[in-house]
Design an enzyme around this catalytic site. Structure first.
Site, PDB file in Angstrom:
ATOM      1  N   HIS A  50       0.851  -1.188   0.000  1.00  0.00           N
ATOM      2  CA  HIS A  50       0.000   0.000   0.000  1.00  0.00           C
ATOM      3  C   HIS A  50       0.890   1.243   0.000  1.00  0.00           C
ATOM      4  CE1 HIS A  50       0.619  -0.840   4.392  1.00  0.00           C
ATOM      5  NE2 HIS A  50       1.015   0.423   4.311  1.00  0.00           N
TER       6      HIS A  50
HETATM    7  C1  T46 Z   1       2.569   0.485   6.988  1.00  0.00           C
HETATM    8  C2  T46 Z   1       3.376  -0.740   7.159  1.00  0.00           C
HETATM    9  C3  T46 Z   1       4.855  -0.469   7.262  1.00  0.00           C
HETATM   10  C4  T46 Z   1      -4.875  -0.686  13.051  1.00  0.00           C
HETATM   11  O1  T46 Z   1      -6.060  -0.867  13.419  1.00  0.00           O
HETATM   12  N1  T46 Z   1      -4.147   0.332  13.590  1.00  0.00           N
HETATM   13  C5  T46 Z   1      -2.861   0.567  13.241  1.00  0.00           C
HETATM   14  O2  T46 Z   1      -2.255   1.525  13.767  1.00  0.00           O
HETATM   15  C6  T46 Z   1      -2.263  -0.278  12.243  1.00  0.00           C
HETATM   16  C7  T46 Z   1      -0.824  -0.016  11.806  1.00  0.00           C
HETATM   17  C8  T46 Z   1      -2.992  -1.294  11.713  1.00  0.00           C
HETATM   18  N2  T46 Z   1      -4.279  -1.485  12.103  1.00  0.00           N
HETATM   19  C9  T46 Z   1      -5.045  -2.608  11.553  1.00  0.00           C
HETATM   20  C10 T46 Z   1      -5.363  -2.535  10.064  1.00  0.00           C
HETATM   21  C11 T46 Z   1      -5.410  -4.002   9.671  1.00  0.00           C
HETATM   22  O3  T46 Z   1      -6.705  -4.502   9.915  1.00  0.00           O
HETATM   23  O4  T46 Z   1      -4.256  -3.785  11.736  1.00  0.00           O
HETATM   24  C12 T46 Z   1      -4.425  -4.676  10.645  1.00  0.00           C
HETATM   25  C13 T46 Z   1      -3.084  -5.008  10.003  1.00  0.00           C
HETATM   26  O5  T46 Z   1      -2.602  -3.837   9.318  1.00  0.00           O
HETATM   27  P1  T46 Z   1      -1.973  -3.910   7.836  1.00  0.00           P
HETATM   28  O6  T46 Z   1      -2.563  -5.032   7.089  1.00  0.00           O
HETATM   29  O7  T46 Z   1      -2.117  -2.546   7.237  1.00  0.00           O
HETATM   30  O8  T46 Z   1      -0.442  -4.238   8.182  1.00  0.00           O
HETATM   31  P2  T46 Z   1       0.829  -4.102   7.231  1.00  0.00           P
HETATM   32  O9  T46 Z   1       1.948  -4.767   7.934  1.00  0.00           O
HETATM   33  O10 T46 Z   1       0.523  -4.509   5.851  1.00  0.00           O
HETATM   34  O11 T46 Z   1       1.113  -2.504   7.190  1.00  0.00           O
HETATM   35  C14 T46 Z   1       1.569  -1.845   8.343  1.00  0.00           C
HETATM   36  C15 T46 Z   1       0.826  -0.502   8.526  1.00  0.00           C
HETATM   37  O12 T46 Z   1      -0.595  -0.745   8.538  1.00  0.00           O
HETATM   38  C16 T46 Z   1       1.133   0.456   7.414  1.00  0.00           C
HETATM   39  O13 T46 Z   1       0.675   1.750   7.747  1.00  0.00           O
HETATM   40  O14 T46 Z   1       3.004   1.438   6.387  1.00  0.00           O
HETATM   41  O15 T46 Z   1       2.966  -1.575   8.250  1.00  0.00           O
END
Ligand code: T46
Length: 138
Positions: A50
């Site tokens: 993303h």
């Molecule tokens: C990024 C990379 C480096 C939340 O509810 N609050 C939060 O502060 C975060 C970071 C995530 N979430 C929820 C959203 C999803 O349902 O946790 C779940 C996993 O997040 P995501 O699939 O976006 O995780 P990554 O590892 O793909 O991405 C993360 C960060 O979300 C993103 O901002 O830049 O790490």
């Protein structure tokens, strides 16, 4: 601004161990509103995929390492995050993907704002469209 920018934090370690300091608006170039950490990852399970519209972030590999692919729509570069006092700046409108986590990887991320799903662009074609639109308007 180049695609890859590292933020170096001082390591005030001594014979007792290491101590690394991050200070908002000093050695971190924004006000930190949130931090999160990622661990328990698997080498073959990538994450990310993303870009953020406005959020600024810095990712530190405080233990172990992972690779981060950075893509601003014109250029792609992959770097290794694996130094506890050297963080990768993830600016807005940079598509990023995390790969090849070491088993012990702990990634600490400092973020300039609270979590907002509306700030995410999770579709690569949409990202390219938005990046190209903003280039046309600059
Ligand atoms: C990024 C990379 C480096 C939340 O509810 N609050 C939060 O502060 C975060 C970071 C995530 N979430 C929820 C959203 C999803 O349902 O946790 C779940 C996993 O997040 P995501 O699939 O976006 O995780 P990554 O590892 O793909 O991405 C993360 C960060 O979300 C993103 O901002 O830049 O790490």
């Amino acid at each position: 601004m180049s695609l890859i920018e590292w933020i170096e934090l001082p390591n005030l370690g001594d014979h007792r161990g290491s101590l690394v300091v991050a200070e908002a608006n000093r050695n971190i170039p924004f006000s930190i509103q949130r931090l999160y950490y990622i661990f328990g990852t698997q080498p073959s399970v990538p994450r990310g995929f993303h870009a953020h519209k406005e959020l600024q972030q810095i990712a530190f590999g405080i233990q172990g390492s992972c690779k981060m692919l950075m893509d601003n729509g014109r250029e792609k570069q992959e770097v290794l995050i694996g130094q506890s006092n050297r963080g990768l700046l993830i600016p807005p409108m940079v598509w990023h993907e995390m790969h090849d986590f070491s088993e012990d990887c702990i990634l600490l991320v400092l973020a300039s704002n609270y979590y907002d799903e509306n700030d995410y662009i999770r579709n690569y074609d949409q990202f390219l469209k938005e990046v190209n639109q903003s280039v046309k308007h600059t």
